[in-house]
Design an enzyme around this catalytic site. Structure first.
Site, PDB file in Angstrom:
ATOM      1  N   ASP A   1      65.576  10.311  84.018  1.00 55.61           N
ATOM      2  CA  ASP A   1      64.629  10.902  84.000  1.00 55.61           C
ATOM      3  C   ASP A   1      63.171  10.896  84.485  1.00 55.61           C
ATOM      4  O   ASP A   1      62.724  11.385  84.053  1.00 55.61           O
ATOM      5  CB  ASP A   1      64.779   9.412  82.374  1.00 55.61           C
ATOM      6  CG  ASP A   1      65.567   9.149  81.737  1.00 55.61           C
ATOM      7  OD1 ASP A   1      66.174  10.289  81.154  1.00 55.61           O
ATOM      8  OD2 ASP A   1      65.525   8.350  81.445  1.00 55.61           O
TER       9      ASP A   1
ATOM     10  N   ARG B   1      63.670   9.945  77.871  1.00 56.46           N
ATOM     11  CA  ARG B   1      63.586   8.870  76.722  1.00 56.46           C
ATOM     12  C   ARG B   1      61.252   9.275  76.756  1.00 56.46           C
ATOM     13  O   ARG B   1      60.744  10.375  76.407  1.00 56.46           O
ATOM     14  CB  ARG B   1      63.173   6.917  78.031  1.00 56.46           C
ATOM     15  CG  ARG B   1      64.743   7.120  77.973  1.00 56.46           C
ATOM     16  CD  ARG B   1      65.005   5.352  78.892  1.00 56.46           C
ATOM     17  NE  ARG B   1      66.254   5.462  78.522  1.00 56.46           N
ATOM     18  CZ  ARG B   1      67.342   4.813  78.223  1.00 56.46           C
ATOM     19  NH1 ARG B   1      66.500   3.833  76.711  1.00 56.46           N
ATOM     20  NH2 ARG B   1      68.124   4.327  78.053  1.00 56.46           N
TER      21      ARG B   1
ATOM     22  N   GLU C   1      63.210  14.537  73.575  1.00 55.99           N
ATOM     23  CA  GLU C   1      63.110  13.471  72.982  1.00 55.99           C
ATOM     24  C   GLU C   1      62.369  12.628  72.559  1.00 55.99           C
ATOM     25  O   GLU C   1      62.046  11.909  71.524  1.00 55.99           O
ATOM     26  CB  GLU C   1      64.996  13.145  73.066  1.00 55.99           C
ATOM     27  CG  GLU C   1      64.701  11.986  74.705  1.00 55.99           C
ATOM     28  CD  GLU C   1      66.102  11.179  74.999  1.00 55.99           C
ATOM     29  OE1 GLU C   1      66.815  11.815  74.102  1.00 55.99           O
ATOM     30  OE2 GLU C   1      65.788  10.050  75.560  1.00 55.99           O
TER      31      GLU C   1
ATOM     32  N   ILE D   1      75.567  16.667  78.790  1.00 54.48           N
ATOM     33  CA  ILE D   1      75.263  17.791  79.658  1.00 54.48           C
ATOM     34  C   ILE D   1      74.880  17.349  80.341  1.00 54.48           C
ATOM     35  O   ILE D   1      75.556  17.866  81.614  1.00 54.48           O
ATOM     36  CB  ILE D   1      75.534  18.967  79.006  1.00 54.48           C
ATOM     37  CG1 ILE D   1      77.389  19.208  78.218  1.00 54.48           C
ATOM     38  CG2 ILE D   1      75.466  19.912  80.016  1.00 54.48           C
ATOM     39  CD1 ILE D   1      78.439  18.782  78.719  1.00 54.48           C
TER      40      ILE D   1
HETATM   41  O1  F6P Z   1      67.937   7.118  80.671  1.00 48.81           O
HETATM   42  C1  F6P Z   1      69.167   8.345  80.905  1.00 48.81           C
HETATM   43  C2  F6P Z   1      69.480   8.279  79.114  1.00 48.81           C
HETATM   44  O2  F6P Z   1      70.193   9.655  79.340  1.00 48.81           O
HETATM   45  C3  F6P Z   1      68.741   9.167  78.568  1.00 48.81           C
HETATM   46  O3  F6P Z   1      67.603  10.088  79.243  1.00 48.81           O
HETATM   47  C4  F6P Z   1      68.678   8.480  76.991  1.00 48.81           C
HETATM   48  O4  F6P Z   1      67.749   8.792  76.139  1.00 48.81           O
HETATM   49  C5  F6P Z   1      69.348   8.116  77.027  1.00 48.81           C
HETATM   50  O5  F6P Z   1      70.158   7.688  78.711  1.00 48.81           O
HETATM   51  C6  F6P Z   1      70.533   8.038  76.776  1.00 48.81           C
HETATM   52  O6  F6P Z   1      71.739   6.536  76.541  1.00 48.81           O
HETATM   53  P1  F6P Z   1      73.322   7.296  76.138  1.00 48.81           P
HETATM   54  O7  F6P Z   1      74.179   7.460  76.605  1.00 48.81           O
HETATM   55  O8  F6P Z   1      73.525   5.460  75.849  1.00 48.81           O
HETATM   56  O9  F6P Z   1      73.184   8.050  74.500  1.00 48.81           O
END
Ligand code: F6P
Length: 359
Positions: A141, A185, A233, A267
């Site tokens: 992120d 995020r 997102e 991915i």
């Molecule tokens: O913080 C890393 C991240 O990959 C974010 O970009 C994403 O919103 C989140 O973690 C996804 O988390 P999880 O693997 O718990 O779905």
């Protein structure tokens, strides 16, 4: 001789294994013993603590390029700060962590984590009072204050670039658009960098307000009848709920623009670690080991103007945007975002990429 521990916490990303392997390599040269704590803090919540003594055979140099963490990052339903907070067991959790660290008799702990884990470690710093705590920033992120790079970001940009490169070919064949939703995020760094890399027609990030009608017009007026729109997102569109890429796709369809959505999902956290991330992981590993040698504690490695140094955790926390965690009311997390004077925004704008209503 020192005894040090390594722990990978939070979501995984590519580059963790490089960092672990390089720490092992540098520590072995110094004659230190290295222990890997399994599953992040979960490994400290069991008796005896779940640790393995690391050596070259367990993590050979050729495996250091692989994504994921050789030490694992934990299970979502295990006893961790989040689940402990939910069931009112934070005190118990902190006591357990301190007890396990005490049992392991570590001189130092290297925590490789994101802004959540590092903010958490600082908020509960008493746990680490009897050893040196050195943090290494990792996240796709890129939302950790002060450091200009985090392990995993460059590989995630590369993964998205390769993914979109493939989509672009099928988009062209069918004269249509792809709305690609990236992770990140509330931070648009990943979307911005990948969008510029692939030559997206538009990049929509949480930091910059956008006008859906202007976006639709921008796509309609494109010199090509195909291409990619990158959507982070974390964005929202007034009056709409659901996934951001779906919302934008519906608007494009309503305007007669042929399109599909694509969700690269995890991915982005995978893929062989790029050379840039491997070099960064090696520099951070070296910096963390030097910090241990210099008796530092409660510090984070950071890349500032291409110089790798340690900064106090308090400085990292204070210089970000400190917000209350939506899931854990007791926890304040320090975040960084795309700043308004980020040069890549200007570059994107000058290339005809729609980046919202800032310009
Ligand atoms: O913080 C890393 C991240 O990959 C974010 O970009 C994403 O919103 C989140 O973690 C996804 O988390 P999880 O693997 O718990 O779905």
């Amino acid at each position: 001789m020192k005894k040090i521990g390594i722990m990978t916490t939070g979501g995984d990303c590519s580059g963790l294994n490089t960092a672990i392997q390089r720490i092992l390599q540098g520590a072995t040269l110094r004659g230190w013993d290295v222990y890997g704590i399994l599953d992040g803090t979960d490994g400290l919540c069991v008796t005896p603590p779940a640790v393995i003594k690391l050596n070259d055979l367990l993590l050979p140099i050729e495996n250091a390029r692989l994504a994921g963490s050789f030490l694992h990052n934990g299970r979502a339903n295990a006893l961790n700060f989040e689940t402990a907070a939910e069931i009112g067991k934070i005190k118990h959790f902190n006591k357990q962590l301190h007890k396990s660290l005490d049992e392991l008799k570590l001189d130092a702990l290297i925590l490789i984590g994101g802004n959540g884990s590092i903010s958490l470690a600082w908020a509960n710093r008493e746990i680490y009072r009897d050893l040196q705590l050195i943090c290494i920033p990792k996240t796709i992120d890129m939302d950790i204050p002060i450091t200009q790079q985090t392990i995993g970001f460059n590989t995630a940009v590369q993964q998205l670039t390769s993914y979109c490169d493939q989509l672009m070919l099928t988009a062209r064949s069918h004269h249509r658009w792809f709305v690609v939703q990236t992770m990140g995020r509330d931070c648009g760094e990943l979307a911005l960098h990948a969008g510029v890399a692939i030559g997206a027609r538009a990049i929509i990030i949480p930091e910059i307000k956008f006008d859906i009608d202007v976006l639709v017009k921008h796509v309609k007026n494109s010199p090509t009848d195909y291409g990619i729109i990158i959507v982070s997102e974390g964005i929202s569109l007034r009056g709409h709920s659901g996934r951001p890429a779906d919302m934008i796709s519906r608007k494009l369809t309503a305007a007669g623009i042929l399109n599909r959505t694509a969700f690269p999902e995890h991915i982005q956290r995978a893929g062989d670690t790029t050379a840039t991330d491997r070099i960064l992981a090696t520099r951070f590993a070296d910096c963390a080991l030097n910090a241990i040698e210099n008796n530092e504690t409660y510090v984070m490695t950071a890349l500032i103007d291409d110089e790798c140094k340690t900064i106090p955790l308090s400085e990292m926390i204070e210089s970000g945007d400190v917000v209350r965690d939506p899931k854990i009311p007791d926890l304040m997390t320090s975040n960084a975002y795309v700043s308004a004077d980020e040069p890549l925004l200007d570059v994107a704008y000058h290339m005809g990429i729609y980046i919202g209503e800032q310009k």
